[in-house]
Design a protein around this motif. Structure first.
Motif, PDB file in Angstrom:
ATOM      1  N   ASN A  46      -9.877 -43.328 -29.806  1.00 56.34           N
ATOM      2  CA  ASN A  46      -9.139 -44.590 -29.962  1.00 56.34           C
ATOM      3  C   ASN A  46      -7.935 -44.620 -29.033  1.00 56.34           C
ATOM      4  N   VAL A  47      -8.211 -44.538 -27.759  1.00 61.94           N
ATOM      5  CA  VAL A  47      -7.144 -44.388 -26.770  1.00 61.94           C
ATOM      6  C   VAL A  47      -6.235 -45.614 -26.731  1.00 61.94           C
ATOM      7  N   GLU A  48      -6.818 -46.786 -26.544  1.00 65.93           N
ATOM      8  CA  GLU A  48      -5.981 -47.990 -26.402  1.00 65.93           C
ATOM      9  C   GLU A  48      -5.218 -48.344 -27.676  1.00 65.93           C
ATOM     10  N   PRO A  49      -5.858 -48.328 -28.874  1.00 72.18           N
ATOM     11  CA  PRO A  49      -5.080 -48.645 -30.088  1.00 72.18           C
ATOM     12  C   PRO A  49      -3.930 -47.684 -30.343  1.00 72.18           C
ATOM     13  N   ILE A  50      -4.111 -46.401 -30.029  1.00 71.03           N
ATOM     14  CA  ILE A  50      -3.078 -45.412 -30.328  1.00 71.03           C
ATOM     15  C   ILE A  50      -2.025 -45.324 -29.226  1.00 71.03           C
ATOM     16  N   LEU A  51      -2.472 -45.350 -27.968  1.00 73.43           N
ATOM     17  CA  LEU A  51      -1.570 -45.080 -26.853  1.00 73.43           C
ATOM     18  C   LEU A  51      -1.222 -46.308 -26.022  1.00 73.43           C
ATOM     19  N   GLY A  52      -2.039 -47.352 -26.104  1.00 72.74           N
ATOM     20  CA  GLY A  52      -1.766 -48.547 -25.305  1.00 72.74           C
ATOM     21  C   GLY A  52      -2.163 -48.396 -23.855  1.00 72.74           C
ATOM     22  N   LEU A  53      -3.064 -47.455 -23.559  1.00 70.57           N
ATOM     23  CA  LEU A  53      -3.585 -47.248 -22.206  1.00 70.57           C
ATOM     24  C   LEU A  53      -5.098 -47.204 -22.264  1.00 70.57           C
ATOM     25  N   THR A  54      -5.746 -47.550 -21.153  1.00 71.27           N
ATOM     26  CA  THR A  54      -7.181 -47.354 -21.059  1.00 71.27           C
ATOM     27  C   THR A  54      -7.447 -45.909 -20.655  1.00 71.27           C
ATOM     28  N   PRO A  55      -8.632 -45.388 -20.953  1.00 69.31           N
ATOM     29  CA  PRO A  55      -8.933 -44.020 -20.530  1.00 69.31           C
ATOM     30  C   PRO A  55      -8.767 -43.816 -19.031  1.00 69.31           C
ATOM     31  N   SER A  56      -9.159 -44.805 -18.234  1.00 69.43           N
ATOM     32  CA  SER A  56      -9.057 -44.658 -16.774  1.00 69.43           C
ATOM     33  C   SER A  56      -7.603 -44.534 -16.318  1.00 69.43           C
ATOM     34  N   GLU A  57      -6.672 -45.146 -17.062  1.00 73.91           N
ATOM     35  CA  GLU A  57      -5.256 -45.044 -16.706  1.00 73.91           C
ATOM     36  C   GLU A  57      -4.685 -43.654 -16.980  1.00 73.91           C
ATOM     37  N   MET A  58      -5.370 -42.893 -17.824  1.00 73.58           N
ATOM     38  CA  MET A  58      -4.891 -41.561 -18.177  1.00 73.58           C
ATOM     39  C   MET A  58      -5.459 -40.470 -17.282  1.00 73.58           C
ATOM     40  N   LEU A  59      -6.625 -40.719 -16.700  1.00 78.20           N
ATOM     41  CA  LEU A  59      -7.312 -39.672 -15.951  1.00 78.20           C
ATOM     42  C   LEU A  59      -6.580 -39.343 -14.652  1.00 78.20           C
ATOM     43  N   ASN A  60      -6.445 -38.030 -14.396  1.00 77.12           N
ATOM     44  CA  ASN A  60      -5.861 -37.514 -13.148  1.00 77.12           C
ATOM     45  C   ASN A  60      -4.456 -38.064 -12.885  1.00 77.12           C
ATOM     46  N   ASN A  61      -3.770 -38.444 -13.942  1.00 78.06           N
ATOM     47  CA  ASN A  61      -2.407 -38.960 -13.836  1.00 78.06           C
ATOM     48  C   ASN A  61      -1.435 -37.807 -14.106  1.00 78.06           C
ATOM     49  N   LYS A  62      -0.775 -37.327 -13.056  1.00 75.34           N
ATOM     50  CA  LYS A  62       0.083 -36.149 -13.200  1.00 75.34           C
ATOM     51  C   LYS A  62       1.361 -36.437 -13.976  1.00 75.34           C
ATOM     52  N   ARG A  63       1.687 -37.708 -14.174  1.00 80.08           N
ATOM     53  CA  ARG A  63       2.896 -38.074 -14.918  1.00 80.08           C
ATOM     54  C   ARG A  63       2.572 -38.635 -16.300  1.00 80.08           C
TER      55      ARG A  63
END
Length: 220
Positions: A46-63
């Motif tokens: 449940n990435v978007e409901p919990i974090l407010g990001l899409t999975p693609s926005e989280m991948l390989n994001n060093k920050r």
């Protein structure tokens, strides 16, 4: 034989991933796989409901962790990540995260275990984050209730064998300020003989503020 072992390991990993995906689909949870620097390589749940990001926005994001974690908990998580890197050990933390759409603060429990390939070589971590906001709120409410009960108990003890109203007021006031986690407070007594108001204050109120209470209490 070696090929069969590799295939067996891959099948086992695939089965684990499928179980994780089923859990993530029905639970308030995010499941992640990272490299050795905790950069997210895969994420489900449940990435978007919990974090407010899409999975693609989280991948390989060093920050990503600096983005998600509340500023008050960033140094704590950095220390735990550094220790886990050095020791190749499990990471556990309860941190505040900021929902990236609503900016709402939520509590999340993070847990990650070292992962290895079929040869045993270290590859990074796999773990999960669970939204524990409701649990933390219940814990804080229970703590506040306990503090209020302690305050009432302290006031009750103060009453026994003590007849000075000013002393009772200050004793009770300190207990109430502590129980409500306030920065300061004051209490007011009316002298039965003179009819005048007497003000008692805890640390935190300036003399000027106390001197100006007469207008507030008695009116212009």
């Amino acid at each position: 034989e070696e090929g069969e072992q590799v295939q067996s390991s891959l099948n086992e990993e695939e089965n684990i991933i499928k179980r994780y995906e089923r859990l993530a689909r029905y639970g308030n949870i995010v499941i992640m796989e990272t490299d050795d620097d905790f950069v997210i390589l895969d994420v489900v749940g449940n990435v978007e409901p919990i974090l407010g990001l899409t999975p693609s926005e989280m991948l390989n994001n060093k920050r990503i962790w600096e983005t998600l974690i509340d500023a008050r908990d960033r140094s704590l998580l950095r220390r735990k990540m550094s220790r886990a890197r050095v020791d190749r050990s499990e990471l556990q933390a309860e941190v505040r995260i900021v929902h990236q759409r609503t900016r709402e603060m939520r509590w999340m429990m993070l847990r990650a275990l070292p992962r290895a390939d079929h040869t045993g070589a270290f590859k990074g971590w796999e773990g999960f984050g669970i939204d524990i906001t409701d649990r933390r709120a219940a814990q804080e409410e229970l703590l506040a209730q306990n503090e209020r009960l302690e305050a009432l108990f302290e006031v009750s003890r103060a009453v026994q064998g003590e007849g000075d109203p000013a002393f009772l007021m200050l004793r009770g006031l300190r207990a109430i300020v502590r129980a409500t986690r306030s920065h300061c407070g004051y209490g007011v007594l009316r002298n039965s003989s003179t009819g005048k108001l007497e003000v008692g204050a805890t640390v935190g109120l300036s003399r000027e503020y106390v001197d100006g209470l007469g207008v507030v209490l008695e009116g212009p």
